[in-house]
Design an enzyme around this catalytic site. Sequence first.
Site, PDB file in Angstrom:
ATOM      1  N   GLY A 161       2.529   4.897   7.468  1.00  0.00           N
ATOM      2  CA  GLY A 161       2.117   6.232   7.086  1.00  0.00           C
ATOM      3  C   GLY A 161       0.780   6.247   6.363  1.00  0.00           C
ATOM      4  N   GLY A 162       0.473   5.143   5.701  1.00  0.00           N
ATOM      5  CA  GLY A 162      -0.798   5.013   4.999  1.00  0.00           C
ATOM      6  C   GLY A 162      -1.870   4.316   5.807  1.00  0.00           C
TER       7      GLY A 162
ATOM      8  N   GLU B  11      -0.377  -4.959   6.365  1.00  0.00           N
ATOM      9  CA  GLU B  11       0.931  -5.048   5.728  1.00  0.00           C
ATOM     10  C   GLU B  11       1.839  -6.011   6.480  1.00  0.00           C
ATOM     11  OE1 GLU B  11       1.435  -0.623   3.685  1.00  0.00           O
ATOM     12  OE2 GLU B  11       1.946  -0.898   5.795  1.00  0.00           O
TER      13      GLU B  11
ATOM     14  N   ASP C 290       6.366  -4.031  -1.219  1.00  0.00           N
ATOM     15  CA  ASP C 290       5.732  -2.935  -0.502  1.00  0.00           C
ATOM     16  C   ASP C 290       6.733  -1.805  -0.326  1.00  0.00           C
ATOM     17  OD1 ASP C 290       3.816  -1.513   0.880  1.00  0.00           O
ATOM     18  OD2 ASP C 290       3.485  -3.043   2.425  1.00  0.00           O
ATOM     19  N   GLY C 291       6.239  -0.642   0.018  1.00  0.00           N
ATOM     20  CA  GLY C 291       7.093   0.499   0.280  1.00  0.00           C
ATOM     21  C   GLY C 291       7.459   0.588   1.750  1.00  0.00           C
ATOM     22  N   ALA C 292       8.071   1.694   2.138  1.00  0.00           N
ATOM     23  CA  ALA C 292       8.433   1.949   3.528  1.00  0.00           C
ATOM     24  C   ALA C 292       8.492   3.444   3.755  1.00  0.00           C
ATOM     25  CB  ALA C 292       9.772   1.302   3.867  1.00  0.00           C
ATOM     26  N   ASP C 293       8.232   3.852   4.984  1.00  0.00           N
ATOM     27  CA  ASP C 293       8.363   5.260   5.339  1.00  0.00           C
ATOM     28  C   ASP C 293       9.797   5.577   5.747  1.00  0.00           C
ATOM     29  OD1 ASP C 293       5.557   6.076   5.047  1.00  0.00           O
ATOM     30  OD2 ASP C 293       5.226   4.639   6.657  1.00  0.00           O
TER      31      ASP C 293
ATOM     32  N   THR D 153       0.843  -1.191   0.000  1.00  0.00           N
ATOM     33  CA  THR D 153       0.000   0.000   0.000  1.00  0.00           C
ATOM     34  C   THR D 153       0.878   1.239   0.000  1.00  0.00           C
ATOM     35  OG1 THR D 153      -1.806  -1.105   1.177  1.00  0.00           O
ATOM     36  CG2 THR D 153      -1.699   1.290   1.349  1.00  0.00           C
TER      37      THR D 153
END
Length: 231
Positions: free
Chosen positions: A99-100, A106, A84-87, A29
């Site tokens: 953050g989302g 996740e 996936d992403g990361a902050d 996400t």
Amino acid sequence: MSKSDDLKKQAALRALELVVSGMRLGLGTGSTAKHFVAGLGEKCAAGLDVKCVPTSEETRKQAEGLNIPLSNLDELGGLDLTVDGADEMDAGLTLIKGGGAALLREKIVAAASTRMIVIADESKLTERLGAFPLPVEVNPFAHETTAQMICEAISTNGLSGDVTLRGDDNPIMTDGGHYIYDCALGHIEDASSLSEALLNVPGVVEHGLFLGLATGAIIASDTGLKEFGEI
């Protein structure tokens, strides 16, 4: 497309090279993960055969709009790869996520995966975690009392900082029906100790420290792609 967005897309396209037919995938996400899902949709339209589990309703809607085959994690019994992403991420592949407001799903999906690959632009890479406020997902019941205990857990780890409810008077509700408290700690010396302390607080559902879950990372910068861990 902004420079940052272009870097995110570069990382996502590299991660797409890891996907082959027959895989069970976890779909992340966030702004970077959206590029991966978009590219995956094109591959599925061209005949790629995969089964995917989204980590949020937002990602689910995007995937459904692209006709990406979705499934249930319980039915699949595990995943081959989650992207996936990361902050924030340090060189040891410890992450801050949430953050989302999707950190619980996740983390469930990441933990069920043989591999988790982080995709991000270079702004997410840091020597020491904590500049990005650590999200903590809590049950709405007596959440202010839970927040007080979160502050105490933080203090016992030698840390301090504002702990604020995301959304203030109109709290953000996660897909799981929970609230998010953001902990502005500035730095985190011992992520494992803080993780344990937070999980021991009644009312805390999960937190955004991802320890030992990411197996590799693809970081895009002006000078090209950098890969960490096992890709």
